[in-house]
Design an enzyme around this catalytic site. Structure first.
Site, PDB file in Angstrom:
ATOM      1  CG  ASP A   6      -1.686   1.219   1.476  1.00 23.59           C
ATOM      2  OD1 ASP A   6      -2.379   1.927   0.387  1.00 23.59           O
ATOM      3  OD2 ASP A   6      -1.903   1.678   2.500  1.00 23.59           O
ATOM      4  CB  SER A   7       0.194   4.767  -0.547  1.00 25.05           C
ATOM      5  OG  SER A   7      -0.884   4.824   0.319  1.00 25.05           O
ATOM      6  CE1 TYR A  38       3.056   5.645  -3.234  1.00 25.72           C
ATOM      7  CE2 TYR A  38       1.700   3.597  -4.125  1.00 25.72           C
ATOM      8  CZ  TYR A  38       2.575   4.332  -3.588  1.00 25.72           C
ATOM      9  OH  TYR A  38       3.914   3.653  -3.503  1.00 25.72           O
ATOM     10  N   GLY A  39      -2.752   9.013  -3.701  1.00 26.28           N
ATOM     11  CA  GLY A  39      -4.167   9.481  -4.263  1.00 26.28           C
ATOM     12  C   GLY A  39      -4.185  10.690  -4.897  1.00 26.28           C
ATOM     13  CB  CYS A  69      -2.784   1.149  -2.319  1.00 26.13           C
ATOM     14  SG  CYS A  69      -3.026   2.904  -2.872  1.00 26.13           S
ATOM     15  CG  ASN A  70      -9.432   1.279  -3.078  1.00 24.04           C
ATOM     16  OD1 ASN A  70     -10.459   0.766  -4.033  1.00 24.04           O
ATOM     17  ND2 ASN A  70      -9.269   0.862  -2.012  1.00 24.04           N
ATOM     18  CD  GLU A 148      -2.306   9.089   6.444  1.00 26.40           C
ATOM     19  OE1 GLU A 148      -1.864  10.108   6.179  1.00 26.40           O
ATOM     20  OE2 GLU A 148      -2.223   8.025   5.730  1.00 26.40           O
ATOM     21  CB  CYS A 180      -9.908   5.204   0.081  1.00 25.19           C
ATOM     22  SG  CYS A 180      -8.738   5.616   0.940  1.00 25.19           S
ATOM     23  CB  THR A 181      -6.360   1.632   2.525  1.00 26.24           C
ATOM     24  OG1 THR A 181      -5.941   2.989   2.154  1.00 26.24           O
ATOM     25  CG2 THR A 181      -5.808   0.743   1.261  1.00 26.24           C
ATOM     26  CG  HIS A 182      -6.605   5.942   5.145  1.00 16.62           C
ATOM     27  ND1 HIS A 182      -5.942   5.411   4.111  1.00 16.62           N
ATOM     28  CD2 HIS A 182      -5.780   6.579   5.808  1.00 16.62           C
ATOM     29  CE1 HIS A 182      -4.493   5.505   4.248  1.00 16.62           C
ATOM     30  NE2 HIS A 182      -4.316   6.196   5.216  1.00 16.62           N
TER      31      HIS A 182
END
Ligand code: DGL
Length: 260
Positions: A6-7, A38-39, A69-70, A148, A180-182
């Site tokens: 992932d990023s 990365y987004g 990571c999307n 984050e 999205c991962t988050h």
């Protein structure tokens, strides 16, 4: 060994799902924290980083790759599949399949980073499976920094979510892909805003792990070649306090990040 990249540490939502659903398999995680996010990057940059991340995982013994990571999956999946012989899984296709089978009225919402939404990949893949389905996409660039910062229940986060999600609610979506991962970390808030009974949330991290599980069950010979049982490893290209805290939040325990 399963290789996951992932990023940053957000992809640990996928690692966590793999740990839960495939507890007998060892995985190695690589979070490219030095170059996150990365987004907001160009497709060219994301592709270059994704190739390097995959090479790192393979050099460290990965026999199968998950792009957790999307943003990376939206632009680099096909390229990685052509470039490497190892099977490459990602978070988008499994979430799309689940969304298409889950929707009742055919109105599907997708939220993600700017890179993911700009790529149009969810729209394309959903329409491939259901040409009559309607897809409503929304880039939510402020959500990753909020997660984050650990603002998982802050008033400001709720206000921003309302701004992003109201247009989707007005479209009467009945299924919402957390692209999205988050975003799984904001699941409760999103569910509350969209209405638990009205909208089904699709968590791409769980769907990706389920797809890999099915692949391993269906391919016993390949499955045998995978190293099992030893300790999982978490590599990152940089370490920050926020990343350590997010990793701990995702797993519910401290995670040893090793900088490489
Ligand atoms: N991992 C990214 C994704 O799933 C979110 C963080 C970033 O922008 O790098 O799209």
């Amino acid at each position: 060994m399963i290789g996951i990249f992932d990023s940053g540490v957000g992809g640990m939502t996928v690692a966590r799902a793999v740990e839960t659903l495939l507890p007998d398999y060892q995985f190695i995680y690589y979070g490219d924290l030095a170059r996150t996010p990365y987004g907001s990057k160009s497709s060219e940059a994301i592709i270059e980083y994704s190739i390097e991340n995959t090479e790192f995982l393979i050099e460290h013994g990965a026999k199968v790759i998950i792009i957790a990571c999307n943003s990376a999956a939206s632009v680099a999946s096909d390229i990685l599949r052509r470039k490497f012989t190892q099977p490459v899984f990602e978070v988008i296709s499994p979430a799309v399949e689940r969304a298409v089978t889950s929707t009742v009225h055919g109105n599907i919402g997708v939220i993600g980073t700017r890179a993911t939404i700009r790529s149009g990949i969810y729209d394309l893949k959903i329409k491939q499976l259901g040409p009559k389905l309607r897809v409503f996409s929304q880039a939510c660039p402020l959500l990753v920094p909020l997660v984050e910062e650990g603002w998982l229940d802050a008033r400001e986060t709720k206000m921003i979510l309302r701004k992003y999600l109201t247009p989707l609610k007005q479209k009467q979506i009945d299924t919402l892909v957390l692209g999205c991962t988050h975003y799984p970390l904001l699941k409760d808030l999103i569910e509350h805003r969209m209405g638990k009974k009205r909208t089904r949330l699709i968590d791409s991290s769980i769907e990706a792990a389920l797809t890999l599980k099915k692949y391993l069950n269906d391919n016993p010979v390949f499955c045998k070649s995978m190293q099992r049982g030893s300790k999982n490893k978490y590599f990152v290209s940089d370490i920050t306090k926020a990343a350590v805290a997010t990793a701990e939040k995702i797993f519910g325990r401290p995670i040893d990040l090793e900088k490489v």
